[in-house]
Motif scaffolding. Sequence first.
Motif, short mmCIF file in Angstrom:
data_model
loop_
_atom_site.label_atom_id
_atom_site.label_comp_id
_atom_site.label_asym_id
_atom_site.label_seq_id
_atom_site.Cartn_x
_atom_site.Cartn_y
_atom_site.Cartn_z
N GLY A 1 9.97 17.10 -4.71
CA GLY A 1 10.45 16.23 -5.79
C GLY A 1 11.72 15.49 -5.43
O GLY A 1 12.07 14.49 -6.06
N ARG A 2 12.48 16.00 -4.45
CA ARG A 2 13.67 15.29 -3.97
C ARG A 2 13.39 14.61 -2.64
O ARG A 2 13.77 13.48 -2.39
N ILE A 3 12.73 15.35 -1.75
CA ILE A 3 12.41 14.81 -0.43
C ILE A 3 11.14 13.95 -0.59
O ILE A 3 10.20 14.38 -1.25
N PRO A 4 11.13 12.75 -0.07
CA PRO A 4 9.91 11.93 -0.23
C PRO A 4 8.73 12.54 0.53
O PRO A 4 8.91 13.23 1.54
N GLY A 5 7.54 12.31 0.03
CA GLY A 5 6.32 12.84 0.66
C GLY A 5 5.76 14.00 -0.12
O GLY A 5 6.42 14.57 -0.99
N ASN A 6 4.52 14.36 0.20
CA ASN A 6 3.82 15.45 -0.48
C ASN A 6 4.02 16.74 0.32
O ASN A 6 3.40 16.93 1.37
N ARG B 1 1.23 18.75 1.75
CA ARG B 1 0.41 18.13 2.80
C ARG B 1 1.23 17.97 4.08
O ARG B 1 1.34 16.87 4.64
N ILE B 2 1.82 19.07 4.53
CA ILE B 2 2.58 19.05 5.78
C ILE B 2 1.62 19.28 6.94
O ILE B 2 0.83 20.23 6.94
N VAL B 3 1.68 18.38 7.92
CA VAL B 3 0.87 18.49 9.14
C VAL B 3 1.85 18.69 10.30
O VAL B 3 2.75 17.86 10.50
N THR B 4 1.70 19.76 11.06
CA THR B 4 2.65 20.02 12.14
C THR B 4 2.12 19.43 13.45
O THR B 4 0.93 19.22 13.63
N SER B 5 3.05 19.18 14.36
CA SER B 5 2.68 18.57 15.63
C SER B 5 3.58 19.07 16.74
O SER B 5 4.79 19.23 16.55
N GLY B 6 2.98 19.31 17.91
CA GLY B 6 3.78 19.71 19.07
C GLY B 6 2.91 19.81 20.31
O GLY B 6 1.67 19.90 20.20
N THR B 7 3.56 19.78 21.46
CA THR B 7 2.85 19.77 22.75
C THR B 7 3.33 20.92 23.63
O THR B 7 4.54 21.13 23.76
N SER B 8 2.39 21.62 24.22
CA SER B 8 2.66 22.71 25.16
C SER B 8 3.37 23.87 24.45
O SER B 8 2.81 24.40 23.50
N GLY C 1 4.10 10.14 -2.25
CA GLY C 1 3.02 11.14 -2.18
C GLY C 1 2.36 11.19 -0.82
O GLY C 1 1.28 11.76 -0.66
N ALA C 2 3.00 10.61 0.19
CA ALA C 2 2.40 10.52 1.53
C ALA C 2 2.38 11.87 2.23
O ALA C 2 3.22 12.73 1.97
N PRO C 3 1.42 12.08 3.14
CA PRO C 3 1.49 13.28 3.97
C PRO C 3 2.77 13.29 4.80
O PRO C 3 3.35 12.24 5.06
N ILE C 4 3.19 14.47 5.18
CA ILE C 4 4.41 14.63 5.98
C ILE C 4 4.03 15.13 7.36
O ILE C 4 3.43 16.21 7.50
N LEU C 5 4.35 14.34 8.39
CA LEU C 5 4.15 14.82 9.76
C LEU C 5 5.41 15.56 10.17
O LEU C 5 6.51 15.00 10.18
N PHE C 6 5.25 16.84 10.47
CA PHE C 6 6.38 17.72 10.82
C PHE C 6 6.36 17.89 12.35
O PHE C 6 5.51 18.59 12.89
N VAL C 7 7.27 17.19 13.00
CA VAL C 7 7.25 17.10 14.46
C VAL C 7 8.24 18.09 15.08
O VAL C 7 9.39 18.15 14.67
N PHE D 1 0.84 -1.19 0.00
CA PHE D 1 0.00 0.00 0.00
C PHE D 1 0.87 1.24 0.00
O PHE D 1 2.09 1.14 0.06
N GLY D 2 0.25 2.38 -0.09
CA GLY D 2 1.08 3.57 -0.01
C GLY D 2 0.49 4.75 -0.75
O GLY D 2 -0.66 4.73 -1.17
N PHE D 3 1.29 5.76 -0.86
CA PHE D 3 0.86 7.03 -1.44
C PHE D 3 1.76 7.32 -2.62
O PHE D 3 2.92 7.68 -2.44
N SER D 4 1.24 7.17 -3.85
CA SER D 4 2.08 7.45 -5.02
C SER D 4 2.21 8.95 -5.20
O SER D 4 1.30 9.70 -4.84
N ALA D 5 3.31 9.32 -5.81
CA ALA D 5 3.50 10.74 -6.11
C ALA D 5 2.44 11.17 -7.11
O ALA D 5 2.12 10.43 -8.04
N GLN D 6 1.86 12.35 -6.91
CA GLN D 6 0.91 12.88 -7.87
C GLN D 6 1.66 13.19 -9.17
O GLN D 6 2.79 13.65 -9.14
N ALA D 7 1.00 12.90 -10.32
CA ALA D 7 1.64 13.17 -11.61
C ALA D 7 1.93 14.67 -11.75
O ALA D 7 3.00 15.06 -12.20
N ASP D 8 0.97 15.49 -11.31
CA ASP D 8 1.19 16.95 -11.34
C ASP D 8 2.05 17.35 -10.14
O ASP D 8 2.35 16.54 -9.29
#
Length: 475
Positions: free
Chosen positions: A170-175, A178-185, A85-91, A1-8
Amino acid sequence: FGFSAQADGNAAVPSASMDPSLVFAPDSYSELTTSITDADGSAHEVVYRFYKVASYVANPVDATYQSLNVSVPVQIDGTAVEAAGAPILFVNGVGGYMPSSVAGNTGIGGNPFGGGTSRGQLALAAGYVVVEAGARGRSLVDSSGVYYGTAPAAIVDLKAAVRYVKSNKGRIPGNVERIVTSGTSAGGALSSLLGASGDSPLYDSYLAELGAANASDAVFAVGAWCPIIDLEHADMAYEWCYGSLPLPSGSLADRTLSKELSTAYGDYVASMKLKAKGFGTLTTRNLDEYLVKTHLEPSATKYLSALSDTDRETYLAANATIGWSDGKATFSWTDFLTHQGTRSKDVPSFDDFALSTPETNLFGTGTTKARHFTLFSLRHENGDSARLDADIPAKLNLMNPMYHLVEDVNRNRAKHWWIRVGAEDSATSLSVVGNLHARLKNLGDDVDTSYYWDAGHGADEDPGDFIKWIARVTG
Ligand code: DHB
């Protein structure tokens, strides 16, 4: 399974136009294998590529902090994964506005706040790309005594890290869209600030000085747990919320100061003109009822519904001010405060007179470790004609997501928000998340907010739901 890179849209940014040190090298990784226990308790064997980026800026001040790691899943439980093409969790792992480093890590990080599997690991096991970025923090001081991690260093660094990721599309894997950030406090504050302030020109000069990559720093979605935000109004909010409660020692905070701050909160809340369903415009006269009806009773209802009848009866007997009727928790704001019992911080909670809090250090500058950032505390100490240092108002704006959502509404903000806080977390006023939620709703954004009943600072009780939410909003 997985997230393919979008053609565009996934064509690489030409590296010829970039500073060579900021070009991501797709082939420089170590392949690692780890076992990750997901939120349901199942263990998964994950094979992933682990990349270390020595610095995400061309002119680092301190690369120990201004560096990032990237983890890309290639195989999960024996099945190949496509993460292009996966989302990127930015921690970010920031706590207490302190410096945060990932430079020494030799694999994806654990939970910086303890507890279960880290959010990054959960995301990796779900097939997402994970970027873990360090950032300078308030306590850093150089050999000549200059504080170099005070505001706005941490947010500037995290924005530079986002720019690095986006400039390597295009060089770094992921879309990278679609960066989702995450952090606590404090990290939750910075996560929400990344979301609120995307592409704001107010940070440009700071980013240019670091040699940040030339790209957008806007992010798609935000996860923020107990964000310690709206610092310049936090002392007022705290007294409005907890002013009637004793400190853990049993003594009351100064009544005069508490009353002054609580009264001043009224003007601030009214000035935002927040609206909430069933309440019209929020003021300090209905904010308590709004918090009870919209956030706290649903929180208690969820908690109590999940208990067996016997356990619920035991709970209700032990917590006399919490009522239960027709399958729903019921209580007034005063009942709730009685249940809460104590406040954890003295008055003023953030801009304290002794300049000993994390936040007074956050607003330090040069060789000055800590400064006042509210007129209230400054004038209490230095007299009624005292003025804030000239740089403070702009730095407050740079550190406050509410500025970018209320005063200077940012169209490039994230439009999807996952916000969580413990209902028993008295690190800041419970109205801080309530106001953030109301404002985002008023702007028409997609907001999923929940208070965890009887939970304290840093709680994360539905980590698996966050991972599913990422798939939903980024899909
Ligand atoms: C954090 C906690 C606080 O009480 C505070 O004022 C700032 C930050 C934290 O846990 O990050």
